[in-house]
Structures are given as C-alpha cells and as structure tokens.
Design an enzyme around this catalytic site. Structure first.
Site, PDB file in Angstrom:
ATOM      1  N   PRO A  85       0.823  -1.209   0.000  1.00 23.33           N
ATOM      2  CA  PRO A  85       0.000   0.000   0.000  1.00 23.33           C
ATOM      3  C   PRO A  85       0.857   1.260   0.000  1.00 23.33           C
ATOM      4  CG  PRO A  85      -0.901  -1.600   1.519  1.00 23.33           C
ATOM      5  CD  PRO A  85       0.408  -2.158   1.046  1.00 23.33           C
ATOM      6  N   CYS A  86       0.450   2.229  -0.799  1.00 21.63           N
ATOM      7  CA  CYS A  86       1.312   3.393  -1.035  1.00 21.63           C
ATOM      8  C   CYS A  86       0.894   4.635  -0.267  1.00 21.63           C
ATOM      9  CB  CYS A  86       1.334   3.724  -2.528  1.00 21.63           C
ATOM     10  SG  CYS A  86      -0.265   4.313  -3.169  1.00 21.63           S
TER      11      CYS A  86
END
Length: 440
Positions: A85-86
């Site tokens: 996840p960014c």
C-alpha cells in the site's frame, strides 16, 4: 493459457504469489502471459472482484499469513510479487512514510543483519512511526527471509515489486542487499535492478510514475531495463508558447520514432467497440467525434480554480481511488454551468488497462480501480522478469477482453479464500444491520 479459476482446488502449478493483490492488476497481467498466480488480499471488496474474475485468492492479512499460515502457500510458487500500500508514501497521502525513509532504510538493514528475536523489537519501533501501512513496505523482504529460513522451501527465483516513486530509495537498499547475499540471506545472491517508469510510455492511457524492482537468481541472467513502447507525455506542455510548441519534434517528424502515448479517447473508443462492452461513450461524443475534457479532483495548491485539465486527446491523470470525483465536460458551456459527467467504473478500469468487461464487484469499486497496478505495465514488467522479453502484440490485443467465469467457480474461489471466515481479517465479514432490521 489457463482459464482463470479452473484449478481452484489444485494450486500445484501456481507460480506467482501476489502480495497485497488488490483486485488483480498483476494477476491479470500474469494470466495474459500464461502464468498462474495466487493473491493475498485483506480487503473483502477487492476479494469479491477477484473471486468474480476467477483469480485464486486468500482473504488474509499479509503479515498474519506469513507468521501463522505460511505453509498454505503452494510450494510451486517461485515468484514473489506485489505492490505494498502506497498511502503513507504517496504525495496524495499523509506523508508518514516519506518522512521516515531513512528510518525505514535502517529497518531493512536490521531485518537482514539481525535475527528472529529482533523482529519483535522492529515491529515495536515501526508502530512508533504513526502509520501502520509504512511497515508493509518491509513485508516482501520478510517473506523472502521466511522462505529462506523454512526448511522445505526454496528461495524465490524472481522478485517483482512496485510502488510510488518516493519508495525508489528503499528499493535501491533492497537491491544492494539482495546482491550482497549476507546476513539472513545466507549467501543467496540475486541480480537486482530498480528504476522508475512512466506508464504512458508502455501504452497505458494515463500518466502515472512507478518505482519498480526486479530481482532474479543469477542463473536466470542479467536483468535488462524495460524498453518503452511509446513517447512520454509532456506534463509541461501548457507552459510553452505556441512558437516553442511548434518547434518540438513529434513522432511524425522523426523516422522510426515511437508512437505517441495512448489518449483517453483512443482507449475508451476501442473499449466501446468490443462485443457486449459495458463501456458506452456515446454521451461523450459531439458530432460523432469523441471530444471532452476532464477536470481533476485535486486542486493545485489547494485552490480548486487551479485544478488541472486534460483533453480527451491526452492521457488521463493518474487514476486514483478518487477518480469518480473527476468531472468530465464536453464543452466550456457545460463547464461554466457545472453540468459535468463522471467516468463509470468500467471506463475507469479501461484507463487502468483492465479488460473492458472485467467483473468489478463488492463496494468501493473506484478505490479498487485506483489501488490496482495497471495490467499492461504488469505485462511488461513480468514479461521481462520471467522470460526476458516484452509481451507480444497478440498478447496485448488479447488483454482487452476477460474470459467469462462461472458462478460455480466464483463460489469455489470464495470457499478457498474465506473458508469458514474464521481466519479472515477481523470484522471483515461483519454485516452492519440497519435500525429497522435490528429493531425488536
């Protein structure tokens, strides 16, 4: 090529493990290249899309899966892939990961050079960073170490990771340690390279920059950089005057030059012509021609008046989970009257290069679309990493349509992924009852 989901109960031939699998960007890419994959995904809605698409999935938390259910991963898996996840590293996120880059680099070294007892302390220190998602960028390394330290497992032959550009310095640390083969990597050395790539240069009708890492065991040869197939889009085109713009070379003035990027109009028009396509762009045509412009949901410097615009003849802005908030106008008259349209979910998926008929399911579908790896980029990265060449024109053409999946296969995959739901992420299957339903 295997049809997705046809071997829900027989995963012995699965080769790719997709961590943080989302709705299936990398898995879709793997399918069209002829590779079978299984994904781990904690979001129930993304899992529903994956089940509907026939993609083998385990509904679980990646770190819990590694700690307590590692033996459930098929032993045939020899490729570790994923995009953590960014949000904590993205410019659009809270920035906790970006602010902690140097600290995270230290954690990477500690994981490799320490021992199992150190991991609890590392977890404790990670929690102090303030955003639990920052720690997830370490999970691929932890999965590699787990495979190395598990007696009946072999090290992964290939590792493919992607993230926002801010994570490139962490991928560079990964690459250096993978090449060194020291500490808990126990003399296992990889060829490893990382770089940034612009998605529009690989035929994706949007501008989106990604940081990619590819590592392979040495017997599989040196890693060659990906060769772009299209020209980059000039993000600063609006700041040049007409005379300067006319002096710039184009693909029509340079013999043998690459074709220009794919525009929104080109991608959506092609998708609308597919058989039984849910993409209907008739509302976006004027005089039979596709002509519209998009106003971004993001204001420049916080001022909504400065929000960016893209013409239909240009690639889309980066497709995020907020794409449904972007406004689409056919004319300046509509803009002045704020009579806007929106991209539908199938259209948003097409701008991410998902097949026009991909079976988006569950809730928060716009978020699913925005979180995904563009499959076309995935095909280029996996193609180079696993077999040393780019996808063929035939493979790319086939990737416009997703094969139908039976309800029985979807049900089988849901049983495979969720079982009795006891090992799914806490509360993920909880049904919130309305007041009327809960009234005595």
């Amino acid at each position: 090529m295997n049809s997705p989901g046809t071997q829900a109960h027989h995963l012995d031939d699965v080769r790719i493990l997709d961590l943080f699998a989302g709705p299936g960007g990398l898995d879709v890419a793997a399918h069209f290249l002829g590779f079978k994959s299984i994904g781990i995904e904690w979001d129930r809605n993304a899992c529903e899309t994956r089940y509907a698409a026939g993609l083998p999935t385990i509904h679980a938390d990646v770190s819990v899966m590694r700690k307590t259910r590692f033996d459930e991963i098929p032993k045939s898996v020899d490729v570790l892939a994923g995009g953590p996840p960014c949000q904590s590293f993205s410019v659009a996120g809270n920035g906790a990961g970006r602010r902690a880059l140097d600290t995270v680099k230290e954690f990477i070294h500690r994981l490799v050079n320490g021992d199992k007892e150190d991991e609890a302390k590392i977890d404790e220190d990670l929690r102090a960073l303030g955003d639990s998602r920052t720690a997830l960028v370490l999970e691929p390394l932890r999965w590699l170490i787990k495979a190395i330290e598990t007696k009946d497992r072999d090290p992964y032959k290939v590792i493919v990771l992607e993230q926002v550009p801010a994570v490139l310095p962490l991928w560079e640390v990964y690459a250096k340690l993978l090449r060194g083969g020291e500490g808990r990597l126990e003399g296992i050395k990889y060829e490893a390279e990382c770089w940034e790539l612009k998605t529009e240069q690989f035929g994706v009708p949007q501008t989106r920059t990604r940081a990619v890492l590819v590592a392979r065991l040495p017997e599989h040869g040196a890693i060659e950089p990906l060769e772009a197939t299209h020209l980059p889009f000039d993000l600063h085109r609006g700041k040049r005057n007409v005379a300067q713009a006319d002096m710039l070379p184009t693909d029509s003035t340079i013999p043998g030059a690459k074709p220009h990027w794919i525009s929104m109009a080109e991608a959506l028009d092609a998708a609308s012509k597919e058989k039984d396509s849910p993409v209907d762009v008739s509302r976006l045509r004027t005089g039979g021609k596709m002509k519209f412009f998009v106003v971004s949901n993001y204001g420049s410097g916080g001022d909504p008046k400065n929000r960016g615009r893209r013409k239909s003849s240009e690639p889309a802005f980066t497709v995020t989970g907020k794409i449904s908030r972007n406004k689409v106008y056919k004319s300046i008259t509509e803009y002045e009257a704020d009579q806007s349209d929106r991209f539908t979910i199938p259209e948003s998926g097409v701008l991410q290069t998902f097949p026009h008929n991909f079976p988006w399911s569950g809730k928060d579908q716009a978020q699913q679309v925005g979180n995904a790896v563009p499959p076309r980029v995935g095909m280029h990265v996996l193609g180079m990493a696993l077999r040393g060449n780019a996808p063929s024109d035939e493979e790319l053409a086939a990737a416009s349509t997703w094969p139908s999946v039976s309800g029985a296969t979807t049900d089988e995959l849901r049983r495979l992924g969720c079982g009795d739901q006891s090992q799914c992420p806490p509360e993920s299957h909880k049904v919130t009852r309305s007041r009327r339903e809960s009234a005595p």
